[in-house]
Every structure is written in C-alpha cells, then in structure tokens.
Design a protein around this motif. Sequence first.
Motif, PDB file in Angstrom:
ATOM      1  N   PRO A 151       0.914  -1.263   0.109  1.00  0.00           N
ATOM      2  CA  PRO A 151       0.148  -0.100   0.087  1.00  0.00           C
ATOM      3  C   PRO A 151       0.851   1.308  -0.013  1.00  0.00           C
ATOM      4  O   PRO A 151       0.255   2.520   0.342  1.00  0.00           O
ATOM      5  N   TYR A 152       2.283   1.254  -0.237  1.00  0.00           N
ATOM      6  CA  TYR A 152       2.955   2.336  -0.387  1.00  0.00           C
ATOM      7  C   TYR A 152       3.151   3.346   0.853  1.00  0.00           C
ATOM      8  O   TYR A 152       3.355   4.183   1.012  1.00  0.00           O
ATOM      9  N   ASP A 153       2.774   2.425   1.858  1.00  0.00           N
ATOM     10  CA  ASP A 153       3.041   3.142   3.326  1.00  0.00           C
ATOM     11  C   ASP A 153       4.501   3.581   3.619  1.00  0.00           C
ATOM     12  O   ASP A 153       5.474   3.016   2.904  1.00  0.00           O
ATOM     13  N   VAL A 154       4.761   4.558   4.295  1.00  0.00           N
ATOM     14  CA  VAL A 154       5.987   5.017   4.933  1.00  0.00           C
ATOM     15  C   VAL A 154       6.403   3.978   5.876  1.00  0.00           C
ATOM     16  O   VAL A 154       5.735   3.399   6.672  1.00  0.00           O
ATOM     17  N   ASP A 155       7.760   3.312   5.633  1.00  0.00           N
ATOM     18  CA  ASP A 155       8.201   2.179   6.426  1.00  0.00           C
ATOM     19  C   ASP A 155       9.367   2.609   7.197  1.00  0.00           C
ATOM     20  O   ASP A 155      10.221   1.926   7.818  1.00  0.00           O
ATOM     21  N   ALA A 156      10.150   3.901   6.746  1.00  0.00           N
ATOM     22  CA  ALA A 156      10.912   4.507   7.521  1.00  0.00           C
ATOM     23  C   ALA A 156      10.981   6.019   7.597  1.00  0.00           C
ATOM     24  O   ALA A 156      10.678   6.482   6.409  1.00  0.00           O
ATOM     25  N   ALA A 157      11.361   6.414   8.640  1.00  0.00           N
ATOM     26  CA  ALA A 157      11.713   7.953   8.605  1.00  0.00           C
ATOM     27  C   ALA A 157      12.600   8.477   9.544  1.00  0.00           C
ATOM     28  O   ALA A 157      12.811   7.666  10.598  1.00  0.00           O
ATOM     29  N   LEU A 158      13.361   9.580   9.320  1.00  0.00           N
ATOM     30  CA  LEU A 158      14.317  10.161  10.177  1.00  0.00           C
ATOM     31  C   LEU A 158      14.188  11.809  10.123  1.00  0.00           C
ATOM     32  O   LEU A 158      13.789  12.344   9.178  1.00  0.00           O
ATOM     33  N   LYS A 159      14.357  12.053  11.594  1.00  0.00           N
ATOM     34  CA  LYS A 159      14.411  13.269  11.887  1.00  0.00           C
ATOM     35  C   LYS A 159      15.767  13.843  12.302  1.00  0.00           C
ATOM     36  O   LYS A 159      16.216  13.234  13.196  1.00  0.00           O
ATOM     37  N   VAL A 160      16.514  15.001  11.842  1.00  0.00           N
ATOM     38  CA  VAL A 160      17.635  15.171  12.503  1.00  0.00           C
ATOM     39  C   VAL A 160      17.546  16.668  12.955  1.00  0.00           C
ATOM     40  O   VAL A 160      16.858  17.584  12.381  1.00  0.00           O
ATOM     41  N   TRP A 161      18.333  16.902  13.822  1.00  0.00           N
ATOM     42  CA  TRP A 161      18.607  18.271  14.572  1.00  0.00           C
ATOM     43  C   TRP A 161      19.734  18.434  15.280  1.00  0.00           C
ATOM     44  O   TRP A 161      20.433  17.431  15.420  1.00  0.00           O
ATOM     45  N   THR A 162      20.012  19.708  15.772  1.00  0.00           N
ATOM     46  CA  THR A 162      21.326  20.112  16.525  1.00  0.00           C
ATOM     47  C   THR A 162      21.032  20.134  17.885  1.00  0.00           C
ATOM     48  O   THR A 162      19.985  20.974  18.204  1.00  0.00           O
ATOM     49  N   ASP A 163      21.830  19.525  18.710  1.00  0.00           N
ATOM     50  CA  ASP A 163      21.743  19.623  20.139  1.00  0.00           C
ATOM     51  C   ASP A 163      22.023  20.939  20.601  1.00  0.00           C
ATOM     52  O   ASP A 163      23.377  21.330  20.129  1.00  0.00           O
ATOM     53  N   GLU A 164      21.325  21.778  21.316  1.00  0.00           N
ATOM     54  CA  GLU A 164      21.611  23.480  21.617  1.00  0.00           C
ATOM     55  C   GLU A 164      22.759  23.525  22.658  1.00  0.00           C
ATOM     56  O   GLU A 164      23.521  24.345  22.732  1.00  0.00           O
TER      57      GLU A 164
END
Length: 267
Positions: A151-164
């Motif tokens: 069904p073309y679902d999202v099977d992986a995701a990544l969020k990146v940020w910088t630790d202040e």
Amino acid sequence: MARTVLQWVTALLAKIDAQAAYAVPYEQRYRNEYTLPFLIREYAEVYGVGAVNGLMGIQPPRAGTAAVVVDAFVERLNVKGAQSDDSAAVKLVEDAWQDNDLDVMHREAHRESMIKRTAFAQVSRSADGSRAIVGIDAAEQVAVHRMPGPPYDVDAALKVWTDEWTGRRRARLWLPGVDYDLTETGILARDPEGGPLSTWMVVGDPRPTGLPGVPVVEFPAQARLLVDPVSEIEPIVTHVDIVDLIEGLMVFAGHFGAVPIRYGTGL
C-alpha cells in the motif's frame, strides 16, 4: 535484504540533504532574500556599492511576489474537521487537533510543502503517555522512505536536529513498531549490525511503539503520479524574477529619464 539501522540513517540523511539543497532558491524567494545578480551589478555601478550592501537608502528591488502567490494558496486550504460513525473517535481527533494547535499549524504544513515541495507531520506520545503530540516538520530535517509496492506506506522516517548544548547532531529513526535515538560522533566506526562505517551511533535501547507502522506522514506537492513533487514557486520563478527586473529598470528609467541631465560642450 533488510537494512541495518545505520544504513537507514545514511540513506535518509542523503534524502534530507537533497531536499534541503532543492529548497534553497525557493526559500530565498519566499523570504524575499534573493536579489537578481544583474540588478546587483547595475545598482553597484550606478549608485555605488552602498546601494548593494544596504548602506544607502536605495537598494535593488525585491518585490516579494513568490510569497504573495504561496500565501494566497495557503489561505484557501482549510481542513474542516473529521467525520466518522464513531462519535467517540471523532471527539478524540477533535481534541488532539485543538490540543496541538493544528487549526493553525496545518497551514504551516501546506506552506512548507508549497515552498519546498514537501513537508511532514509526526506523531508521538506525551511524556506521561496521556495524549498525542503532533509536530509539523520541514524538508531540511525529515525524510521518509515508502514501500515500493502497495500500500505504499511509509516504512522508515528520520528526523535530524542539532543539540543546543553539545552542538552535535541528533536524530530519531522511526521503523515499524520501534524508535531509535541516535547521535553523530564525528568518528567513523563499524556498524554493529554489519553495515558500512558510519559516524552515527544508536543511543540507548530501541523503544517499542506498539504501532504497526511509522507515525510520520508526508505532504508532497505532487500534481502528477509519475512526476516528482515540485515547489509551487518553481514554475513561476522566471515571472517572480521578471517582476524584480522590471521594478529595477523602472528605477533606472525614473533616474535617467525623468531627471533632467545638463551638460556643456566646447569647454
């Protein structure tokens, strides 16, 4: 063959970098921070360098046309609410909607998508586990991978940020049923699951989510099935620049055409 955690991180980081690079010219035009190089040269020649670096009252024009176009779309995109035969489910959705200020923030998802061709929303539990927390994320921080078939679902995701506090990059990887927290060490090391060398490492233990899928949704600005999403500014970028050019030339015309210039000969 299944990917390791760090292989997913490497692949999705590459997507984030590509998304960020694509967004740069359209973000500049939306923010009205882009000046035509032709006008920069001409204004520096006619009015001096001070007209370009902001030291004079006159600067090359930036009309802000891109923002006018995008905001006109965003103002007309409204989510009216949720409907279901289950009144209890509707109440839960409406409470989460208001609790997360999505009556305002859903417009920001549309705006980010229209400028940068995609945007994201991710769902997590509050610290006490009592409610859902929905966040809207930009293309410079999040990327997803979809199943290649139905069904073309999202099977992986990544969020990146910088630790202040540390200045290091941190990340969260979502896979079906589990989350991973990661940090960038700056040192190449072996992947404990047998993948290639990486500067990233998993922090702590993986956290089961109890969910069958990945709680991240993408909002691609995609008008055609087999064509990549595009920024709403991309098709009109030439027109946006032409408006700035015309305004710049009108200033020249007013200066040289409307102001009498006298000169003498034979001196």
